[in-house]
Design a protein around this motif. Structure first.
Motif, PDB file in Angstrom:
ATOM      1  N   ALA A  77       0.836  -1.211   0.000  1.00 13.24           N
ATOM      2  CA  ALA A  77       0.000   0.000   0.000  1.00 13.24           C
ATOM      3  C   ALA A  77       0.868   1.257   0.000  1.00 13.24           C
ATOM      4  CB  ALA A  77      -0.936  -0.005   1.198  1.00 13.24           C
ATOM      5  N   ALA A  78       1.944   1.208   0.791  1.00 11.70           N
ATOM      6  CA  ALA A  78       2.848   2.355   0.871  1.00 11.70           C
ATOM      7  C   ALA A  78       3.559   2.572  -0.462  1.00 11.70           C
ATOM      8  CB  ALA A  78       3.862   2.143   1.982  1.00 11.70           C
ATOM      9  N   ILE A  79       3.902   1.476  -1.133  1.00  2.43           N
ATOM     10  CA  ILE A  79       4.573   1.577  -2.440  1.00  2.43           C
ATOM     11  C   ILE A  79       3.634   2.210  -3.468  1.00  2.43           C
ATOM     12  CG2 ILE A  79       5.490   0.233  -4.365  1.00  2.43           C
ATOM     13  CD1 ILE A  79       6.631  -1.730  -2.312  1.00  2.43           C
ATOM     14  N   GLU A  80       2.368   1.771  -3.479  1.00  2.81           N
ATOM     15  CA  GLU A  80       1.397   2.323  -4.429  1.00  2.81           C
ATOM     16  C   GLU A  80       1.180   3.811  -4.181  1.00  2.81           C
ATOM     17  OE1 GLU A  80      -0.045   1.042  -7.147  1.00  2.81           O
ATOM     18  OE2 GLU A  80       1.405  -0.571  -6.765  1.00  2.81           O
ATOM     19  N   SER A  81       1.127   4.175  -2.897  1.00  2.00           N
ATOM     20  CA  SER A  81       0.953   5.592  -2.545  1.00  2.00           C
ATOM     21  C   SER A  81       2.154   6.410  -3.018  1.00  2.00           C
ATOM     22  CB  SER A  81       0.786   5.730  -1.029  1.00  2.00           C
ATOM     23  OG  SER A  81       0.722   7.096  -0.662  1.00  2.00           O
ATOM     24  N   ALA A  82       3.357   5.853  -2.821  1.00  2.00           N
ATOM     25  CA  ALA A  82       4.574   6.553  -3.250  1.00  2.00           C
ATOM     26  C   ALA A  82       4.623   6.694  -4.770  1.00  2.00           C
ATOM     27  CB  ALA A  82       5.803   5.810  -2.748  1.00  2.00           C
ATOM     28  N   LYS A  83       4.147   5.664  -5.488  1.00  2.00           N
ATOM     29  CA  LYS A  83       4.124   5.737  -6.952  1.00  2.00           C
ATOM     30  C   LYS A  83       3.178   6.834  -7.441  1.00  2.00           C
ATOM     31  CE  LYS A  83       5.405   0.958  -8.124  1.00  2.00           C
ATOM     32  NZ  LYS A  83       4.929  -0.317  -8.717  1.00  2.00           N
ATOM     33  N   ALA A  84       2.042   6.966  -6.752  1.00  3.20           N
ATOM     34  CA  ALA A  84       1.091   8.025  -7.112  1.00  3.20           C
ATOM     35  C   ALA A  84       1.698   9.400  -6.878  1.00  3.20           C
ATOM     36  CB  ALA A  84      -0.199   7.862  -6.310  1.00  3.20           C
ATOM     37  N   GLU A  85       2.397   9.559  -5.736  1.00  7.24           N
ATOM     38  CA  GLU A  85       3.047  10.829  -5.430  1.00  7.24           C
ATOM     39  C   GLU A  85       4.177  11.111  -6.421  1.00  7.24           C
ATOM     40  OE1 GLU A  85       2.068  13.007  -3.407  1.00  7.24           O
ATOM     41  OE2 GLU A  85       0.610  11.919  -2.186  1.00  7.24           O
ATOM     42  N   LEU A  86       4.881  10.058  -6.820  1.00  7.36           N
ATOM     43  CA  LEU A  86       5.963  10.202  -7.788  1.00  7.36           C
ATOM     44  C   LEU A  86       5.429  10.693  -9.133  1.00  7.36           C
ATOM     45  CD1 LEU A  86       8.915   9.792  -8.689  1.00  7.36           C
ATOM     46  CD2 LEU A  86       8.342   7.397  -9.187  1.00  7.36           C
ATOM     47  N   GLN A  87       4.308  10.135  -9.556  1.00  6.37           N
ATOM     48  CA  GLN A  87       3.701  10.557 -10.821  1.00  6.37           C
ATOM     49  C   GLN A  87       3.277  12.020 -10.761  1.00  6.37           C
ATOM     50  OE1 GLN A  87       3.392   8.783 -13.802  1.00  6.37           O
ATOM     51  NE2 GLN A  87       2.894  10.861 -14.488  1.00  6.37           N
ATOM     52  N   ALA A  88       2.703  12.399  -9.622  1.00 13.36           N
ATOM     53  CA  ALA A  88       2.268  13.788  -9.452  1.00 13.36           C
ATOM     54  C   ALA A  88       3.466  14.741  -9.503  1.00 13.36           C
ATOM     55  CB  ALA A  88       1.514  13.945  -8.134  1.00 13.36           C
ATOM     56  N   ALA A  89       4.562  14.346  -8.855  1.00 16.10           N
ATOM     57  CA  ALA A  89       5.766  15.186  -8.860  1.00 16.10           C
ATOM     58  C   ALA A  89       6.346  15.312 -10.265  1.00 16.10           C
ATOM     59  CB  ALA A  89       6.803  14.609  -7.898  1.00 16.10           C
ATOM     60  N   ASN A  90       6.360  14.209 -11.014  1.00 20.02           N
ATOM     61  CA  ASN A  90       6.858  14.243 -12.398  1.00 20.02           C
ATOM     62  C   ASN A  90       5.973  15.123 -13.286  1.00 20.02           C
ATOM     63  OD1 ASN A  90       9.269  12.699 -12.466  1.00 20.02           O
ATOM     64  ND2 ASN A  90       8.085  10.813 -12.256  1.00 20.02           N
ATOM     65  N   ASP A  91       4.651  15.066 -13.053  1.00 18.89           N
ATOM     66  CA  ASP A  91       3.730  15.925 -13.815  1.00 18.89           C
ATOM     67  C   ASP A  91       4.006  17.396 -13.521  1.00 18.89           C
ATOM     68  OD1 ASP A  91       2.552  13.692 -14.898  1.00 18.89           O
ATOM     69  OD2 ASP A  91       0.818  13.705 -13.544  1.00 18.89           O
ATOM     70  N   ASP A  92       4.264  17.684 -12.239  1.00 19.93           N
ATOM     71  CA  ASP A  92       4.572  19.068 -11.855  1.00 19.93           C
ATOM     72  C   ASP A  92       5.881  19.538 -12.493  1.00 19.93           C
ATOM     73  OD1 ASP A  92       2.318  19.600 -10.383  1.00 19.93           O
ATOM     74  OD2 ASP A  92       3.186  18.985  -8.465  1.00 19.93           O
ATOM     75  N   ILE A  93       6.853  18.653 -12.543  1.00 19.75           N
ATOM     76  CA  ILE A  93       8.134  19.003 -13.169  1.00 19.75           C
ATOM     77  C   ILE A  93       7.937  19.321 -14.650  1.00 19.75           C
ATOM     78  CG2 ILE A  93      10.340  18.017 -13.953  1.00 19.75           C
ATOM     79  CD1 ILE A  93      10.620  16.723 -11.221  1.00 19.75           C
ATOM     80  N   GLU A  94       7.116  18.538 -15.315  1.00 26.89           N
ATOM     81  CA  GLU A  94       6.846  18.786 -16.734  1.00 26.89           C
ATOM     82  C   GLU A  94       6.171  20.139 -16.940  1.00 26.89           C
ATOM     83  OE1 GLU A  94       4.458  16.692 -20.473  1.00 26.89           O
ATOM     84  OE2 GLU A  94       4.759  15.596 -18.593  1.00 26.89           O
ATOM     85  N   ARG A  95       5.182  20.432 -16.080  1.00 29.18           N
ATOM     86  CA  ARG A  95       4.479  21.715 -16.169  1.00 29.18           C
ATOM     87  C   ARG A  95       5.424  22.875 -15.870  1.00 29.18           C
ATOM     88  NH1 ARG A  95       2.776  24.765 -12.188  1.00 29.18           N
ATOM     89  NH2 ARG A  95       2.947  23.066 -10.660  1.00 29.18           N
ATOM     90  N   LEU A  96       6.202  22.760 -14.808  1.00 30.74           N
ATOM     91  CA  LEU A  96       7.123  23.830 -14.417  1.00 30.74           C
ATOM     92  C   LEU A  96       8.212  24.045 -15.469  1.00 30.74           C
ATOM     93  CD1 LEU A  96       7.397  22.909 -10.647  1.00 30.74           C
ATOM     94  CD2 LEU A  96       6.474  25.050 -11.544  1.00 30.74           C
ATOM     95  N   THR A  97       8.646  22.955 -16.104  1.00 34.92           N
ATOM     96  CA  THR A  97       9.650  23.082 -17.164  1.00 34.92           C
ATOM     97  C   THR A  97       9.130  23.948 -18.297  1.00 34.92           C
ATOM     98  OG1 THR A  97      10.639  20.934 -16.644  1.00 34.92           O
ATOM     99  CG2 THR A  97      11.034  21.805 -18.854  1.00 34.92           C
ATOM    100  N   ASP A  98       7.872  23.724 -18.704  1.00 35.24           N
ATOM    101  CA  ASP A  98       7.270  24.543 -19.762  1.00 35.24           C
ATOM    102  C   ASP A  98       7.141  26.000 -19.322  1.00 35.24           C
ATOM    103  OD1 ASP A  98       7.077  22.477 -21.554  1.00 35.24           O
ATOM    104  OD2 ASP A  98       4.980  22.011 -21.111  1.00 35.24           O
ATOM    105  N   GLU A  99       6.752  26.207 -18.062  1.00 40.93           N
ATOM    106  CA  GLU A  99       6.586  27.579 -17.565  1.00 40.93           C
ATOM    107  C   GLU A  99       7.934  28.298 -17.498  1.00 40.93           C
ATOM    108  OE1 GLU A  99       4.289  27.922 -14.004  1.00 40.93           O
ATOM    109  OE2 GLU A  99       2.727  26.563 -14.718  1.00 40.93           O
ATOM    110  N   ILE A 100       8.980  27.587 -17.109  1.00 42.99           N
ATOM    111  CA  ILE A 100      10.322  28.187 -17.047  1.00 42.99           C
ATOM    112  C   ILE A 100      10.807  28.523 -18.458  1.00 42.99           C
ATOM    113  CG2 ILE A 100      12.745  27.729 -16.496  1.00 42.99           C
ATOM    114  CD1 ILE A 100      11.613  25.995 -14.126  1.00 42.99           C
TER     115      ILE A 100
END
Length: 369
Positions: A77-100
């Motif tokens: 359960a903890a691994i699945e939660s971490a994977k979801a958070e990891l995906q969210a962080a990667n999505d944010d990085i992609e968005r922030l990269t475009d904004e930068i």
């Protein structure tokens, strides 16, 4: 992720931000009002890249952290939660990269200026003048929602109401950069109040948004300006009849792009204070000349970017307001909303966001990274 080749450009902005932060704390700089205001604007602009980089670095740290959690954790359960958070962080990085990246693309140098907003009734007679009045109210409410200051500098009223022409000066943060998308022909489809058979008529009004010129943007020989004064019309009691507060200026100007000399005639009756009316007439003269002299620049930029929006082409049909269907359509980006009353009530954010997003995507595509 950010390409390493962009890091030196980003660091240049971050270093400049720190320099300005130090300068703004210098009493000598604070005493120089013009320099202080200029540095403050630059500081606010650069704070954008500072905040973006803070968010970007935080998400990079989050990615590293969640990768570590996934490797070390044994609980499913903890691994699945971490994977979801990891995906969210990667999505944010992609968005922030475009904004930068977008931040690194040079802005239109006029975007931070105040604006002159002109609305003129087009085809449609009295109905077009009424529609021009509706647009004027729409923009006034929108500007009010932004906390901008609006001053009506001249009007010519329609016979049945509305305006044959209305000119407004709008001041605030980044006014031109937001309102520039409104330049063009606006059409309305509705049944006029004078229509007895219920037929839908199509009328139009032209909107022009001009960056307001600063005194140092254009050269004007004020000694060659011919001034006239006259009594303002309209309400005002005895003051109107006795005080010549209205001003009219005439100026002969040679267009450097065409070589043709023309007479510019500007009237201002906005206030009962003649010096203030003179000041505002001069501001309109500077803006008129600035607009004419920079038309070639605007055309060149539009051709290079081949952008769908903010080309400055005031003859282009950009938007239709359809009353029977309660629909507003922006033809440049095929954007439609069925909330016409809200739009005419000043709710333009959704349309303007769609327009700016489209242009930003085009700017990113055209940029060389």
């Amino acid at each position: 992720m950010l390409d390493e080749s962009l890091l030196p450009r980003i660091q240049t902005h971050l270093t400049r931000f720190q320099e300005i932060e130090t300068l703004l704390g210098d009493p000598a700089v604070a005493a120089d009002q013009q320099r202080f205001v200029k540095l403050t604007k630059e500081y606010k602009h650069l704070k954008g890249i500072v905040d973006l980089m803070k968010d970007y670095d935080a998400q990079v740290d989050n990615v590293a952290f969640y990768h570590e959690v996934i490797e070390m954790e044994s609980d499913a359960a903890a691994i699945e939660s971490a994977k979801a958070e990891l995906q969210a962080a990667n999505d944010d990085i992609e968005r922030l990269t475009d904004e930068i990246k977008l931040f690194l693309v040079p802005n239109d140098p006029e975007d931070d200026k105040n604006a002159i907003l002109e609305i003129r009734a087009g085809t449609g007679g009295d109905e077009a003048a009424l529609f021009a009045g509706d647009l004027a109210k729409m923009y006034m409410k929108f500007c009010e929602s932004k906390g901008w200051n609006v001053a009506v500098t001249s009007t010519s009223e329609g016979a049945a109401g509305g305006y044959k022409e209305i000119v407004m000066s709008v001041s605030g943060d980044g006014v031109y950069g937001i309102l520039k998308y409104e330049s063009g022909v606006h059409r309305v489809q509705r049944v006029p109040s004078t229509e007895t058979q219920g037929r839908i008529h199509t009328s139009a009004a032209t909107v022009a948004v001009l960056p307001e010129a600063e005194p140092f943007d254009v050269e004007i020989n004020e000694g060659e300006i011919k001034w006239d004064t006259f009594r303002s019309g309209g309400a005002g009691g005895q003051n109107v009849n006795k005080v010549e507060s209205g001003v009219r200026l005439r100026y002969m100007w040679k267009n450097p792009n065409t070589g043709v000399t023309e007479e510019i005639l500007i009237e201002c009756t906005e206030t009962r204070d003649q010096p203030k009316n003179k000041e505002r007439a001069l501001s309109r003269l500077r803006t008129f000349i600035f607009d004419k002299e920079h038309q070639k620049y605007i055309d060149d930029i539009a051709q290079k970017r081949k952008t769908l929006v903010s080309t400055g082409d005031r003859s282009a049909k950009i938007r239709t307001y359809n009353f029977p269907q309660g629909r507003v359509t922006d033809h440049r980006i095929n954007f439609t909303t069925h909330n016409l009353p809200a739009v005419l009530g000043g709710s333009l954010d959704e349309i303007l966001f769609a327009l700016s997003s489209t242009e930003n995507a085009e700017r990113l595509k055209a940029a060389e990274f």
